[in-house]
Design an enzyme around this catalytic site. Structure first.
Site, mmCIF file in Angstrom:
data_model
loop_
_atom_site.group_PDB
_atom_site.id
_atom_site.type_symbol
_atom_site.label_atom_id
_atom_site.label_comp_id
_atom_site.label_asym_id
_atom_site.label_seq_id
_atom_site.Cartn_x
_atom_site.Cartn_y
_atom_site.Cartn_z
ATOM 1 N N CYS A 65 0.882 -1.161 0.000
ATOM 2 C CA CYS A 65 0.000 0.000 0.000
ATOM 3 C C CYS A 65 0.925 1.218 0.000
ATOM 4 O O CYS A 65 2.146 1.063 -0.018
ATOM 5 C CB CYS A 65 -0.986 -0.006 1.160
ATOM 6 S SG CYS A 65 -0.259 0.160 2.789
HETATM 7 O O1 LIG Z 1 -1.024 3.525 2.629
HETATM 8 C C1 LIG Z 1 -2.175 3.158 2.623
HETATM 9 C C2 LIG Z 1 -2.794 2.479 3.791
HETATM 10 O O2 LIG Z 1 -1.874 2.235 4.802
HETATM 11 C C3 LIG Z 1 -3.043 3.381 1.427
HETATM 12 O O3 LIG Z 1 -2.355 3.023 0.281
HETATM 13 C C4 LIG Z 1 -3.480 4.820 1.391
HETATM 14 O O4 LIG Z 1 -4.307 5.061 2.507
HETATM 15 C C5 LIG Z 1 -4.253 5.073 0.087
HETATM 16 O O5 LIG Z 1 -4.832 6.307 0.156
HETATM 17 P P1 LIG Z 1 -5.702 6.866 -1.064
HETATM 18 O O6 LIG Z 1 -6.715 5.805 -1.385
HETATM 19 O O7 LIG Z 1 -6.276 8.107 -0.496
HETATM 20 O O8 LIG Z 1 -4.743 7.087 -2.192
#
Ligand SMILES: O=C(CO)[C@H](O)[C@H](O)COP(=O)(O)O
Length: 151
Positions: A65
């Site tokens: 992530c």
């Molecule tokens: O690092 C993360 C979780 O730990 C996610 O990738 C992150 O929250 C994604 O955020 P978004 O959908 O706003 O791009």
């Protein structure tokens, strides 16, 4: 090996990861943004990759992530999974050696292409330590899993 791979984001480094694993001869089981039509949220896709390992469909997993934290947190909730968030090769080597980690968690934000190669080299070269103290720690973690499942 069969490697489950998840990412909530369709980032170049996540696609490079899949390519690199296939180049190394691994079979990739993709989840999240890496599989068209799949749930791309970080919690469910990390869980699915972790369950592939826990249920024996995959030998190991790589969960990604943006920060790597959510993916590692979700994967570690699956009993039998020891996920390690690794930002460098030394940590990846230690995760295999001392923690007998079976899931590698990566930050898409921090992991450049060259760093990815170094981390994967260390991860796949690393073997779990047979030192009784190290095994004892892993056994303790496995007991934690079992006691959590019992409550
Ligand atoms: O690092 C993360 C979780 O730990 C996610 O990738 C992150 O929250 C994604 O955020 P978004 O959908 O706003 O791009």
């Amino acid at each position: 090996m069969r490697i489950a791979v998840s990412s909530d984001l369709d980032e170049p480094v996540a696609r490079l990861l899949v390519e690199e694993l296939r180049r190394r001869g691994h079979e990739v089981l993709p989840h999240g943004a890496l599989r068209p039509g799949a749930d791309p949220q970080w919690a469910p896709c990390s869980e699915q990759a972790a369950r592939d390992v826990a249920d024996g469909r995959a030998d190991q997993a790589v969960v990604c992530c943006w920060t790597g934290t959510g993916a590692s947190i979700a994967a570690n909730k699956v009993p039998g999974v020891r996920a390690a968030l690794c930002a460098d090769a030394y940590t990846a080597d230690g995760a295999r050696r001392w923690n007998d980690a079976n899931v590698l968690a990566l930050s898409l934000r921090l992991t450049s292409g060259p760093l990815l190669t170094e981390i994967l080299d260390a991860w796949f070269a690393g073997t779990p330590s047979e030192d009784p103290e190290d095994r004892g720690n892993v056994t303790h973690v496995e007991r934690l899993d079992r006691s959590r499942a019992a409550h």
